[in-house]
Motif scaffolding. Sequence first.
Motif, PDB file in Angstrom:
ATOM      1  N   ASN A  64       0.805  -1.222   0.000  1.00 33.52           N
ATOM      2  CA  ASN A  64       0.000   0.000   0.000  1.00 33.52           C
ATOM      3  C   ASN A  64       0.839   1.273   0.000  1.00 33.52           C
ATOM      4  N   GLU A  65       2.079   1.157   0.421  1.00 37.60           N
ATOM      5  CA  GLU A  65       2.869   2.352   0.691  1.00 37.60           C
ATOM      6  C   GLU A  65       3.246   3.144  -0.554  1.00 37.60           C
ATOM      7  N   SER A  66       3.375   2.502  -1.713  1.00 37.71           N
ATOM      8  CA  SER A  66       3.952   3.191  -2.870  1.00 37.71           C
ATOM      9  C   SER A  66       3.140   4.408  -3.295  1.00 37.71           C
ATOM     10  N   PHE A  67       1.846   4.213  -3.562  1.00 36.84           N
ATOM     11  CA  PHE A  67       1.029   5.341  -4.017  1.00 36.84           C
ATOM     12  C   PHE A  67       0.771   6.321  -2.889  1.00 36.84           C
ATOM     13  N   ALA A  68       0.506   5.810  -1.687  1.00 33.92           N
ATOM     14  CA  ALA A  68       0.230   6.693  -0.555  1.00 33.92           C
ATOM     15  C   ALA A  68       1.429   7.589  -0.262  1.00 33.92           C
ATOM     16  N   THR A  69       2.634   7.037  -0.374  1.00 32.22           N
ATOM     17  CA  THR A  69       3.832   7.834  -0.143  1.00 32.22           C
ATOM     18  C   THR A  69       3.980   8.916  -1.198  1.00 32.22           C
ATOM     19  N   ALA A  70       3.693   8.577  -2.448  1.00 29.54           N
ATOM     20  CA  ALA A  70       3.779   9.579  -3.522  1.00 29.54           C
ATOM     21  C   ALA A  70       2.818  10.736  -3.272  1.00 29.54           C
ATOM     22  N   VAL A  71       1.621  10.424  -2.791  1.00 34.78           N
ATOM     23  CA  VAL A  71       0.651  11.476  -2.485  1.00 34.78           C
ATOM     24  C   VAL A  71       1.133  12.329  -1.320  1.00 34.78           C
ATOM     25  N   ARG A  72       1.613  11.682  -0.271  1.00 34.54           N
ATOM     26  CA  ARG A  72       2.082  12.424   0.904  1.00 34.54           C
ATOM     27  C   ARG A  72       3.271  13.326   0.576  1.00 34.54           C
ATOM     28  N   ASP A  73       4.151  12.843  -0.314  1.00 35.52           N
ATOM     29  CA  ASP A  73       5.379  13.581  -0.602  1.00 35.52           C
ATOM     30  C   ASP A  73       5.224  14.611  -1.708  1.00 35.52           C
ATOM     31  N   SER A  74       4.059  14.698  -2.311  1.00 36.38           N
ATOM     32  CA  SER A  74       3.875  15.596  -3.444  1.00 36.38           C
ATOM     33  C   SER A  74       3.881  17.058  -2.996  1.00 36.38           C
ATOM     34  N   GLY A  75       4.828  17.818  -3.518  1.00 32.58           N
ATOM     35  CA  GLY A  75       4.851  19.244  -3.232  1.00 32.58           C
ATOM     36  C   GLY A  75       3.722  19.988  -3.909  1.00 32.58           C
ATOM     37  N   VAL A  76       3.273  19.468  -5.053  1.00 34.25           N
ATOM     38  CA  VAL A  76       2.182  20.119  -5.779  1.00 34.25           C
ATOM     39  C   VAL A  76       0.902  20.096  -4.954  1.00 34.25           C
ATOM     40  N   LEU A  77       0.600  18.961  -4.336  1.00 33.73           N
ATOM     41  CA  LEU A  77      -0.624  18.870  -3.547  1.00 33.73           C
ATOM     42  C   LEU A  77      -0.572  19.761  -2.321  1.00 33.73           C
ATOM     43  N   ALA A  78       0.623  20.084  -1.875  1.00 31.90           N
ATOM     44  CA  ALA A  78       0.751  20.958  -0.712  1.00 31.90           C
ATOM     45  C   ALA A  78       0.716  22.441  -1.088  1.00 31.90           C
ATOM     46  N   ASP A  79       0.777  22.736  -2.378  1.00 30.78           N
ATOM     47  CA  ASP A  79       0.823  24.126  -2.846  1.00 30.78           C
ATOM     48  C   ASP A  79      -0.581  24.583  -3.223  1.00 30.78           C
ATOM     49  N   PRO A  80      -1.167  25.531  -2.512  1.00 28.89           N
ATOM     50  CA  PRO A  80      -2.539  25.954  -2.806  1.00 28.89           C
ATOM     51  C   PRO A  80      -2.692  26.645  -4.155  1.00 28.89           C
TER      52      PRO A  80
END
Length: 203
Positions: A64-80
């Motif tokens: 499960n970790e591969s996709f979840a980690t990519a989402v957590r580490d995404s700088g784009v998703l953290a940028d409003p």
Amino acid sequence: MGRRYDPDRRQRIIDAAIRVVGRHGIARLSHRTVAAEADVPLGSTTYHFASLDELLVAALRQANESFATAVRDSGVLADPCRDPAGELARLMGEWLGRERSGVELEYELYLAALRRPALRPVAAEWADGVTEVLARRSDPVTARALVALMDGICLQVLLTDTAYDEEYAREMLGRILSAGRVSARPAPAARTGDGPPGHAPGT
């Protein structure tokens, strides 16, 4: 002779279990097949994992970790100021673009929870973890809808053996995000004396 110190043995057993499922499916998974794959004594697998469900829980959590980690580490998703729908569609494309057998293996472990109740809390961890990240850019309800859509798109691609359409995914994810933003807006306050449309105040 004393027992050889092998601090990585538990991890090697998990990795071996994932390889066995990837080649032969969950039906062929047993302590014996995993021990042979990991090149460890049979007693080692039962020492670290008393039941096959315990072993599958560890394998599923790792897969499960591969996709979840990519989402957590995404700088784009953290940028409003950036487009979350486009970033999620891109991440899905990268995940589905990996070696097909690896992607199918992760879903096989994930869907095994349908028959094995012990796996259900672990399967839910993936959805809960991704939802938590996405809720920071939307809200919990919208985030759950995004996860459901991503799950459905990925499963359809795997089951129908069709190409992943990143633009379609971006458009649908964007619609959910837009609907979430609309529903989150506060309703305008009614003005005193207003009546139904087409009626003068006080009539």
